[in-house]
Design a protein around this motif. Structure first.
Motif, PDB file in Angstrom:
ATOM      1  N   MET A   1       0.812  -1.213   0.000  1.00  0.00           N
ATOM      2  CA  MET A   1       0.000   0.000   0.000  1.00  0.00           C
ATOM      3  C   MET A   1       0.844   1.261   0.000  1.00  0.00           C
ATOM      4  O   MET A   1       0.331   2.359   0.093  1.00  0.00           O
ATOM      5  CB  MET A   1      -0.926   0.033   1.224  1.00  0.00           C
ATOM      6  CG  MET A   1      -2.018  -0.998   1.170  1.00  0.00           C
ATOM      7  SD  MET A   1      -3.207  -0.662  -0.133  1.00  0.00           S
ATOM      8  CE  MET A   1      -3.917   0.856   0.445  1.00  0.00           C
ATOM      9  N   GLY A   2       2.157   1.129  -0.074  1.00  0.00           N
ATOM     10  CA  GLY A   2       2.997   2.317  -0.076  1.00  0.00           C
ATOM     11  C   GLY A   2       3.412   2.691   1.330  1.00  0.00           C
ATOM     12  O   GLY A   2       3.069   2.048   2.312  1.00  0.00           O
ATOM     13  N   GLU A   3       4.162   3.770   1.444  1.00  0.00           N
ATOM     14  CA  GLU A   3       4.714   4.154   2.728  1.00  0.00           C
ATOM     15  C   GLU A   3       3.635   4.621   3.693  1.00  0.00           C
ATOM     16  O   GLU A   3       2.574   5.093   3.310  1.00  0.00           O
ATOM     17  CB  GLU A   3       5.742   5.270   2.531  1.00  0.00           C
ATOM     18  CG  GLU A   3       5.165   6.521   1.902  1.00  0.00           C
ATOM     19  CD  GLU A   3       6.222   7.583   1.685  1.00  0.00           C
ATOM     20  OE1 GLU A   3       6.936   7.898   2.647  1.00  0.00           O
ATOM     21  OE2 GLU A   3       6.333   8.079   0.570  1.00  0.00           O
TER      22      GLU A   3
ATOM     23  N   ARG B   1     -12.826  -6.087  -5.947  1.00  0.00           N
ATOM     24  CA  ARG B   1     -11.443  -6.495  -5.695  1.00  0.00           C
ATOM     25  C   ARG B   1     -10.683  -5.415  -4.925  1.00  0.00           C
ATOM     26  O   ARG B   1      -9.927  -5.712  -3.991  1.00  0.00           O
ATOM     27  CB  ARG B   1     -10.766  -6.782  -7.035  1.00  0.00           C
ATOM     28  CG  ARG B   1      -9.336  -7.262  -6.955  1.00  0.00           C
ATOM     29  CD  ARG B   1      -8.833  -7.626  -8.347  1.00  0.00           C
ATOM     30  NE  ARG B   1      -7.406  -7.891  -8.340  1.00  0.00           N
ATOM     31  CZ  ARG B   1      -6.469  -6.966  -8.470  1.00  0.00           C
ATOM     32  NH1 ARG B   1      -6.826  -5.696  -8.627  1.00  0.00           N
ATOM     33  NH2 ARG B   1      -5.191  -7.280  -8.446  1.00  0.00           N
ATOM     34  N   LEU B   2     -10.892  -4.158  -5.297  1.00  0.00           N
ATOM     35  CA  LEU B   2     -10.236  -3.056  -4.601  1.00  0.00           C
ATOM     36  C   LEU B   2     -10.700  -2.981  -3.150  1.00  0.00           C
ATOM     37  O   LEU B   2      -9.889  -2.823  -2.228  1.00  0.00           O
ATOM     38  CB  LEU B   2     -10.531  -1.741  -5.314  1.00  0.00           C
ATOM     39  CG  LEU B   2     -10.075  -0.460  -4.600  1.00  0.00           C
ATOM     40  CD1 LEU B   2      -8.568  -0.449  -4.411  1.00  0.00           C
ATOM     41  CD2 LEU B   2     -10.537   0.772  -5.368  1.00  0.00           C
ATOM     42  N   THR B   3     -12.010  -3.102  -2.936  1.00  0.00           N
ATOM     43  CA  THR B   3     -12.544  -3.056  -1.575  1.00  0.00           C
ATOM     44  C   THR B   3     -11.947  -4.159  -0.717  1.00  0.00           C
ATOM     45  O   THR B   3     -11.559  -3.937   0.441  1.00  0.00           O
ATOM     46  CB  THR B   3     -14.077  -3.183  -1.608  1.00  0.00           C
ATOM     47  OG1 THR B   3     -14.630  -2.085  -2.341  1.00  0.00           O
ATOM     48  CG2 THR B   3     -14.649  -3.178  -0.198  1.00  0.00           C
ATOM     49  N   GLN B   4     -11.857  -5.368  -1.284  1.00  0.00           N
ATOM     50  CA  GLN B   4     -11.281  -6.488  -0.542  1.00  0.00           C
ATOM     51  C   GLN B   4      -9.811  -6.244  -0.229  1.00  0.00           C
ATOM     52  O   GLN B   4      -9.327  -6.565   0.863  1.00  0.00           O
ATOM     53  CB  GLN B   4     -11.440  -7.780  -1.349  1.00  0.00           C
ATOM     54  CG  GLN B   4     -10.993  -9.032  -0.602  1.00  0.00           C
ATOM     55  CD  GLN B   4     -11.804  -9.255   0.659  1.00  0.00           C
ATOM     56  OE1 GLN B   4     -13.033  -9.310   0.620  1.00  0.00           O
ATOM     57  NE2 GLN B   4     -11.122  -9.376   1.800  1.00  0.00           N
ATOM     58  N   LYS B   5      -9.109  -5.663  -1.180  1.00  0.00           N
ATOM     59  CA  LYS B   5      -7.685  -5.395  -0.970  1.00  0.00           C
ATOM     60  C   LYS B   5      -7.484  -4.387   0.159  1.00  0.00           C
ATOM     61  O   LYS B   5      -6.586  -4.544   1.000  1.00  0.00           O
ATOM     62  CB  LYS B   5      -7.062  -4.876  -2.265  1.00  0.00           C
ATOM     63  CG  LYS B   5      -5.545  -4.807  -2.230  1.00  0.00           C
ATOM     64  CD  LYS B   5      -4.978  -4.639  -3.625  1.00  0.00           C
ATOM     65  CE  LYS B   5      -3.464  -4.787  -3.615  1.00  0.00           C
ATOM     66  NZ  LYS B   5      -2.888  -4.762  -4.974  1.00  0.00           N
ATOM     67  N   LEU B   6      -8.321  -3.356   0.202  1.00  0.00           N
ATOM     68  CA  LEU B   6      -8.220  -2.378   1.283  1.00  0.00           C
ATOM     69  C   LEU B   6      -8.517  -3.026   2.630  1.00  0.00           C
ATOM     70  O   LEU B   6      -7.865  -2.725   3.638  1.00  0.00           O
ATOM     71  CB  LEU B   6      -9.179  -1.215   1.026  1.00  0.00           C
ATOM     72  CG  LEU B   6      -8.871  -0.328  -0.187  1.00  0.00           C
ATOM     73  CD1 LEU B   6      -9.969   0.714  -0.377  1.00  0.00           C
ATOM     74  CD2 LEU B   6      -7.512   0.344  -0.050  1.00  0.00           C
TER      75      LEU B   6
ATOM     76  N   ASP C   1      -8.029  -6.211   3.359  1.00  0.00           N
ATOM     77  CA  ASP C   1      -6.905  -7.091   3.678  1.00  0.00           C
ATOM     78  C   ASP C   1      -5.732  -6.315   4.271  1.00  0.00           C
ATOM     79  O   ASP C   1      -5.002  -6.832   5.128  1.00  0.00           O
ATOM     80  CB  ASP C   1      -6.444  -7.838   2.423  1.00  0.00           C
ATOM     81  CG  ASP C   1      -7.468  -8.847   1.927  1.00  0.00           C
ATOM     82  OD1 ASP C   1      -8.390  -9.186   2.703  1.00  0.00           O
ATOM     83  OD2 ASP C   1      -7.360  -9.282   0.761  1.00  0.00           O
ATOM     84  N   PHE C   2      -5.546  -5.087   3.811  1.00  0.00           N
ATOM     85  CA  PHE C   2      -4.464  -4.254   4.321  1.00  0.00           C
ATOM     86  C   PHE C   2      -4.862  -3.488   5.586  1.00  0.00           C
ATOM     87  O   PHE C   2      -4.059  -2.747   6.145  1.00  0.00           O
ATOM     88  CB  PHE C   2      -4.012  -3.247   3.257  1.00  0.00           C
ATOM     89  CG  PHE C   2      -3.048  -3.803   2.258  1.00  0.00           C
ATOM     90  CD1 PHE C   2      -1.709  -3.965   2.575  1.00  0.00           C
ATOM     91  CD2 PHE C   2      -3.477  -4.168   0.990  1.00  0.00           C
ATOM     92  CE1 PHE C   2      -0.816  -4.476   1.644  1.00  0.00           C
ATOM     93  CE2 PHE C   2      -2.592  -4.681   0.055  1.00  0.00           C
ATOM     94  CZ  PHE C   2      -1.251  -4.837   0.381  1.00  0.00           C
ATOM     95  N   GLY C   3      -6.124  -3.638   5.995  1.00  0.00           N
ATOM     96  CA  GLY C   3      -6.596  -2.883   7.147  1.00  0.00           C
ATOM     97  C   GLY C   3      -6.633  -1.394   6.889  1.00  0.00           C
ATOM     98  O   GLY C   3      -6.459  -0.587   7.809  1.00  0.00           O
ATOM     99  N   ALA C   4      -6.884  -1.022   5.626  1.00  0.00           N
ATOM    100  CA  ALA C   4      -6.789   0.385   5.224  1.00  0.00           C
ATOM    101  C   ALA C   4      -8.145   1.035   4.971  1.00  0.00           C
ATOM    102  O   ALA C   4      -8.204   2.198   4.575  1.00  0.00           O
ATOM    103  CB  ALA C   4      -5.935   0.497   3.959  1.00  0.00           C
ATOM    104  N   THR C   5      -9.233   0.318   5.213  1.00  0.00           N
ATOM    105  CA  THR C   5     -10.557   0.856   4.896  1.00  0.00           C
ATOM    106  C   THR C   5     -10.830   2.173   5.611  1.00  0.00           C
ATOM    107  O   THR C   5     -11.429   3.095   5.041  1.00  0.00           O
ATOM    108  CB  THR C   5     -11.645  -0.166   5.267  1.00  0.00           C
ATOM    109  OG1 THR C   5     -11.393  -1.386   4.559  1.00  0.00           O
ATOM    110  CG2 THR C   5     -13.022   0.346   4.899  1.00  0.00           C
ATOM    111  N   ASP C   6     -10.388   2.288   6.857  1.00  0.00           N
ATOM    112  CA  ASP C   6     -10.645   3.503   7.633  1.00  0.00           C
ATOM    113  C   ASP C   6      -9.661   4.625   7.323  1.00  0.00           C
ATOM    114  O   ASP C   6      -9.737   5.697   7.930  1.00  0.00           O
ATOM    115  CB  ASP C   6     -10.595   3.186   9.130  1.00  0.00           C
ATOM    116  CG  ASP C   6     -11.742   2.279   9.563  1.00  0.00           C
ATOM    117  OD1 ASP C   6     -12.772   2.278   8.868  1.00  0.00           O
ATOM    118  OD2 ASP C   6     -11.594   1.578  10.579  1.00  0.00           O
ATOM    119  N   ASP C   7      -8.745   4.372   6.412  1.00  0.00           N
ATOM    120  CA  ASP C   7      -7.753   5.391   6.063  1.00  0.00           C
ATOM    121  C   ASP C   7      -7.917   5.907   4.638  1.00  0.00           C
ATOM    122  O   ASP C   7      -7.132   6.744   4.192  1.00  0.00           O
ATOM    123  CB  ASP C   7      -6.334   4.813   6.202  1.00  0.00           C
ATOM    124  CG  ASP C   7      -6.032   4.380   7.620  1.00  0.00           C
ATOM    125  OD1 ASP C   7      -6.400   5.123   8.550  1.00  0.00           O
ATOM    126  OD2 ASP C   7      -5.453   3.293   7.803  1.00  0.00           O
TER     127      ASP C   7
END
Length: 409
Positions: free
Chosen positions: A1-3, A196-201, A203-209
């Motif tokens: 997900m980048g830095e 797919r994008l929603t699932q990826k977010l 998986d990274f725990g990034a939905t709230d960011d």
């Protein structure tokens, strides 16, 4: 997900040619987009600027300005003072910049204010505007395959601020008509990428960011050979300096000196399905008068009708005659697009009446910490869409993922 950066991300999708009712569950099941709608903001429809075509509305979305104010007044243009045409005949830097320099789009303002900007395939994304370019760019190319769409989404998730282009739905709408089986199937394919994008977010725990905004530039309506207005026989081409046929929905005419009134009289009552305007009489609600690139005479067809001019004809693709078109009066619902959004800085399960696309510019600026320039938007139309804290923080990380799914005419 980048830095890891202290701030929220914004992923911005622009889906070209997606009509407002393509999201109707009675038409097609799109679970990826439906999930985004249920978690956030959804407007009934997004009202474009006149003309309801791609380039003017791309620039309106990114400047918050009417077409007359940002200067990109149509997909094809003519500058009477210089004789230049758009798309430009040459590939020179000055010729490209000439058409964009009347306004400053969001991505250039963001760059000037210290944001790192990456533009993929965005029309104008590779052009020097106001003496600036994005930090990184890839020029526009006509790539339609879903696998490239997926690749660019993944690549964009690694970037700080990213914009990209992909085409498909608008192209198929023109070729086969709105809500055709071809359009429906492509919508399903695109929707899979949102799932797919929603699932990826997740998986990274990034939905709230991550904030996500999805909008389109215009809608689409059916056209056919049974609804053609042919002005070829009545147009005195020897008295006309320049004509631009906007693919049937509207025609711009620059008469030679002294012939404007004559040509207007010839066309005014020529066909009941065509309106003819002198520049000063164009409807005020279109905000389409105060720019030298707007022609002295404007012909606008009724919805679904097609105006033919000399040496143009009814537009054909390699698949056959054109079956879908836009560019008509923007108040017509068939010309409306979509807007949905979700994320930590958007309201949850909020439904709104239709809004104008120029209102969205201020949201982008607020969320990303970019100081907005003067614009024609109305904050009271969209202020209730936004929630959360820290919206004015300069520490916000932005990923700008701009996706066009269209064939631009």
């Amino acid at each position: 997900m980048g830095e890891d950066v202290n701030g929220k991300k914004l992923i911005l999708f622009l889906l070209d040619g997606v009509r407002w009712d393509y999201l109707d569950p009675d038409y097609v099941n799109l679970p990826g987009l439906k999930g985004i709608m249920e978690r956030g903001v959804h407007v009934e429809s997004l009202i474009p600027e006149f003309p309801s075509v791609s380039y003017p509305n791309h620039y309106s979305l990114m400047t918050g300005l009417h077409a007359q104010d940002h200067g990109f007044v149509d997909n094809d243009m003519y500058d009477v003072e210089t004789g230049k045409t758009y798309p430009p005949d040459s590939g020179s830097e000055d010729d490209k910049s000439f058409w964009f320099n009347e306004a400053e789009p969001f991505w250039i303002t963001a760059k000037k204010q210290g944001k790192s900007v990456f533009m993929y395939n965005w029309v104008g994304g590779d052009v020097k505007i106001q003496n600036e370019r994005p930090n990184h760019f890839r020029p526009y190319s006509t790539v339609k395959k879903i696998k490239y769409f997926r690749h660019d989404i993944d690549d964009g998730l690694q970037a700080l601020l990213n914009g990209l282009y992909h085409e498909g739905i608008d192209d198929l709408g023109h070729r086969y008509g709105p809500k055709s089986p071809e359009v429906t199937e492509w919508l399903k394919n695109v929707d899979l990428e949102f799932s797919r994008l929603t699932q990826k977010l997740e998986d990274f725990g990034a939905t709230d960011d991550v904030n996500i905004m999805i909008f389109s530039d215009h809608g689409m309506t059916d056209v056919s050979l049974s609804r053609v207005i042919n002005v070829t026989s009545v147009l005195p081409m020897e008295n006309i300096k320049h004509v631009i046929n906007g693919y049937g929905s509207r025609i711009s005419i620059w008469p030679k000196d002294g012939f404007e009134d004559e040509i207007y009289r010839l066309l005014k009552n020529y066909d009941r399905h065509m309106r003819v305007f002198l520049k000063e009489d164009i409807p005020v609600e279109w905000y389409y008068t105060n720019n030298s690139r707007i022609a002295p005479l404007l012909l606008v067809a009724d919805i679904g009708w097609y105006i033919d001019t000399p040496d143009f004809g009814f537009y054909h693709y390699d698949t056959g005659i054109m079956k879908g078109e836009h560019g008509y009066d923007p108040k017509l619902k068939e010309m409306h697009g979509i807007f949905i959004a979700t994320g930590p800085n958007f309201a949850v399960n909020y439904r709104s009446a239709s809004i104008r696309n120029i209102d969205l510019y201020q949201i982008m600026c607020l969320i990303t910490g970019v100081e907005a320039l003067d614009n024609n938007g109305t904050w009271s139309n969209v202020g209730m869409f936004v929630s959360g804290s820290g919206l004015n923080s300069a520490s916000f990380l932005v990923i700008l993922l701009i996706v066009f799914i269209a064939n631009i005419l």
